[in-house]
Motif scaffolding. Structure first.
Motif, PDB file in Angstrom:
ATOM      1  N   LYS A  94      19.989  -3.595 -12.060  1.00 55.22           N
ATOM      2  CA  LYS A  94      20.465  -4.931 -12.418  1.00 55.22           C
ATOM      3  C   LYS A  94      21.933  -4.977 -12.062  1.00 55.22           C
ATOM      4  N   GLY A  95      22.435  -6.170 -11.765  1.00 52.96           N
ATOM      5  CA  GLY A  95      23.860  -6.312 -11.465  1.00 52.96           C
ATOM      6  C   GLY A  95      24.685  -5.768 -12.622  1.00 52.96           C
TER       7      GLY A  95
ATOM      8  N   ASP B 167      25.968   0.913  -0.009  1.00 52.98           N
ATOM      9  CA  ASP B 167      25.821   0.150  -1.248  1.00 52.98           C
ATOM     10  C   ASP B 167      24.932  -1.046  -0.933  1.00 52.98           C
ATOM     11  N   LEU B 168      23.747  -1.070  -1.535  1.00 59.84           N
ATOM     12  CA  LEU B 168      22.794  -2.151  -1.260  1.00 59.84           C
ATOM     13  C   LEU B 168      22.822  -3.168  -2.397  1.00 59.84           C
ATOM     14  N   PRO B 169      22.615  -4.434  -2.086  1.00 61.49           N
ATOM     15  CA  PRO B 169      22.404  -5.379  -3.182  1.00 61.49           C
ATOM     16  C   PRO B 169      21.030  -5.093  -3.776  1.00 61.49           C
ATOM     17  N   ARG B 170      20.756  -5.635  -4.952  1.00 59.26           N
ATOM     18  CA  ARG B 170      19.507  -5.272  -5.609  1.00 59.26           C
ATOM     19  C   ARG B 170      18.269  -5.800  -4.881  1.00 59.26           C
ATOM     20  N   GLN B 171      18.450  -6.864  -4.138  1.00 56.47           N
ATOM     21  CA  GLN B 171      17.291  -7.495  -3.502  1.00 56.47           C
ATOM     22  C   GLN B 171      16.651  -6.576  -2.458  1.00 56.47           C
ATOM     23  N   LEU B 172      15.381  -6.278  -2.633  1.00 55.35           N
ATOM     24  CA  LEU B 172      14.717  -5.396  -1.679  1.00 55.35           C
ATOM     25  C   LEU B 172      14.076  -6.244  -0.577  1.00 55.35           C
TER      26      LEU B 172
ATOM     27  N   VAL C 256      16.617  -2.330 -22.345  1.00 57.28           N
ATOM     28  CA  VAL C 256      15.204  -2.649 -22.104  1.00 57.28           C
ATOM     29  C   VAL C 256      15.049  -3.464 -20.831  1.00 57.28           C
ATOM     30  N   THR C 257      15.920  -4.459 -20.662  1.00 55.20           N
ATOM     31  CA  THR C 257      15.750  -5.337 -19.492  1.00 55.20           C
ATOM     32  C   THR C 257      16.055  -4.575 -18.203  1.00 55.20           C
ATOM     33  N   VAL C 258      17.047  -3.693 -18.256  1.00 59.63           N
ATOM     34  CA  VAL C 258      17.360  -2.897 -17.055  1.00 59.63           C
ATOM     35  C   VAL C 258      16.180  -1.992 -16.718  1.00 59.63           C
ATOM     36  N   LEU C 259      15.627  -1.363 -17.724  1.00 57.19           N
ATOM     37  CA  LEU C 259      14.526  -0.429 -17.449  1.00 57.19           C
ATOM     38  C   LEU C 259      13.293  -1.155 -16.918  1.00 57.19           C
ATOM     39  N   ARG C 260      13.085  -2.382 -17.381  1.00 59.29           N
ATOM     40  CA  ARG C 260      11.945  -3.136 -16.867  1.00 59.29           C
ATOM     41  C   ARG C 260      12.116  -3.375 -15.359  1.00 59.29           C
ATOM     42  N   ASP C 261      13.316  -3.791 -14.969  1.00 58.28           N
ATOM     43  CA  ASP C 261      13.556  -4.019 -13.542  1.00 58.28           C
ATOM     44  C   ASP C 261      13.561  -2.711 -12.754  1.00 58.28           C
ATOM     45  N   ALA C 262      14.111  -1.681 -13.376  1.00 56.85           N
ATOM     46  CA  ALA C 262      14.161  -0.383 -12.688  1.00 56.85           C
ATOM     47  C   ALA C 262      12.747   0.122 -12.414  1.00 56.85           C
ATOM     48  N   ALA C 263      11.840  -0.121 -13.357  1.00 59.91           N
ATOM     49  CA  ALA C 263      10.461   0.331 -13.159  1.00 59.91           C
ATOM     50  C   ALA C 263       9.842  -0.396 -11.958  1.00 59.91           C
ATOM     51  N   LYS C 264      10.188  -1.679 -11.818  1.00 57.88           N
ATOM     52  CA  LYS C 264       9.671  -2.437 -10.660  1.00 57.88           C
ATOM     53  C   LYS C 264      10.224  -1.881  -9.357  1.00 57.88           C
TER      54      LYS C 264
END
Ligand SMILES: Nc1ncnc2c1ncn2[C@@H]1O[C@H](COP(=O)(O)OP(=O)(O)O)[C@@H](O)[C@H]1O
Ligand SMILES: [Mg+2]
Length: 401
Positions: free
Chosen positions: A147-148, A258-263, A285-293
């Motif tokens: 996440k940013g 350094d990549l932006p988060r957008q894959l 929690v919100t970071v981990l949810r995105d990290a899992a994705k």
């Protein structure tokens, strides 16, 4: 009118339909320099490379009814046994795109075929071949935040600085966060030109020309955004980035990105070439949810070996209600690397444009970043995979309009 560049390639055309092969051959024959072979698939074999003993420079595959099995067979073929691939077929849906990506497709050209698109795709392959000629060796590391604000840029900058200032490596740091990249600020730099200008001129770029866009901090070369750059609304060309990486690989031992988060397709293409992907998370929690994705996408869609992914828990706080056990189970990852929270030291370092090593050499956060740099450098026994020895299979790019 578009300039017609000379392309010298051995091309293998593959289809289950004879008339398609004939039409493609007639089309390609118009360009001198191309050597064309055809393979009409008539039997039950679905592997397009079945009985192909000598690999061509490029393969043009016309997808038939058995397209799924054909792409799956290519995806299962080791990348060094797979020539650069151009896929021709009716407009692909997302699963088809993903499979084509895994099969190493460089371009996916819908039907009816636009001639100019096919030649442009072949030109790109020819250009890449030329650029690959000289020996190159560099460890590519990409930094992605879940996440940013997680600290991706902060770590990319300070790991790059540690690799050069402490480990005395030659390293280049590239800011591919095209819209909101901030890397020059971390080094108190205000460049008049940088990444966007280098990429605009990528067809003329050689090592000497690239030097004119880089900014140096000791042994570290930095390619970020020019202070006056407007916010670019259009994406940057993945081919231009490839050229840049290959040039950098000739001069540097480490390329840090350094990549932006957008894959997006560009990020995917860069990740494919990376020896390490550093995924930066925090205990939330919100970071981990995105990290899992992101983790799932890296492993399932981009086929990144889990051993190449380093999970960093930045701003680690042992008192947090989100424990390391939570992080490990949410991300199904091995032991994460911990970087402590140190608001004051980091804020001062960023505000003064002094990397941590120059600003607070003995701080725990500096030592943690140094340990990450050492890990990426691999130590004396590490045998790195060079940029050349890695696959250059490419993800599908949307057709240029
Ligand atoms: N370990 C840390 N301790 C304290 N503050 C940190 C730490 N890491 C990052 N920060 C702060 O978080 C800010 C955002 O980090 P940044 O690297 O820009 O995030 P991202 O690139 O992931 O969006 C940094 O400018 C810094 O102020
Ligand atoms: Mg960032």
């Amino acid at each position: 009118m578009r300039e017609c560049t000379d392309i010298r390639l051995k091309i293998l055309l593959i289809s289950r339909r004879k008339e398609v092969l004939e039409a493609l051959q007639t089309l390609l024959k118009r360009r001198p320099g191309l050597t064309i072979a055809r393979k009409l698939v008539v039997n039950g074999h679905v592997d397009p490379l079945h009985e192909v003993t000598e690999l061509p420079d490029a393969m043009v595959l016309h997808l038939g009814e058995t397209w799924r099995a054909e792409l799956e067979a290519l995806a299962a073929t080791p990348a060094d046994r797979r020539p650069p691939l151009i896929v021709i077929g009716s407009a692909p849906d997302a699963p088809a795109m993903r499979l084509a990506m895994q099969a190493g497709a460089r371009d996916l050209l819908p039907l009816p075929l636009v001639e100019a698109d096919l030649f442009a795709a072949l030109e790109r392959i020819a250009r890449d071949q030329q650029a690959l000629a000289p020996a190159a060796s560099a460890a590519v590391t990409v930094f992605i935040n879940a996440k940013g604000g997680c600290g991706g840029t902060f770590l990319a900058c300070n790991v790059a600085d540690a690799l050069t200032s402490r480990l005395h490596k030659r390293a280049v740091l590239l800011d591919l966060d095209v819209q909101f990249g901030t890397i020059p600020l971390y080094f108190d730099l205000f460049p008049a030109r940088g990444l966007l200008q280098a990429l605009e001129n990528h067809t003329q770029l050689d090592e000497a020309a690239l030097g004119g866009y880089l900014h140096r901090r000791g042994k570290l070369a930095i390619l970020g955004h020019a202070t006056q750059d407007r916010l670019p609304l259009e994406g940057i060309s993945a081919d231009a980035v490839d050229t840049l990486l290959k040039l950098c690989a000739r001069s540097y031992e480490h390329i840090l990105i350094d990549l932006p988060r957008q894959l997006d397709p560009l990020a995917c293409r860069v990740i494919e070439q990376a020896e390490h992907v550093v995924l930066v998370v925090q205990q939330s929690v919100t970071v981990l949810r995105d990290a899992a994705k992101v983790m799932t996408c890296l492993q399932r869609d981009l086929l990144v070996d889990p051993g190449r992914i380093l999970t960093v828990v930045n701003r680690h706080d042992r008192r947090s209600s989100i424990s390391l056990e939570h992080v490990r189970s949410a991300l199904a990852c091995s032991e994460p690397i911990l970087v402590p929270n140190d608001y004051r030291t980091v804020e001062e370092s960023v505000a003064t444009g002094q990397p941590l090593l120059a600003h607070a050499r003995g701080a725990a956060v500096t030592r943690a970043v140094g340990a990450l740099a050492e890990r990426l450098d691999g130590g004396p026994n590490n045998v790195r995979r060079s940029l050349l020895s890695r696959t250059f299979s490419k993800v599908v790019k949307p057709r240029a309009s």
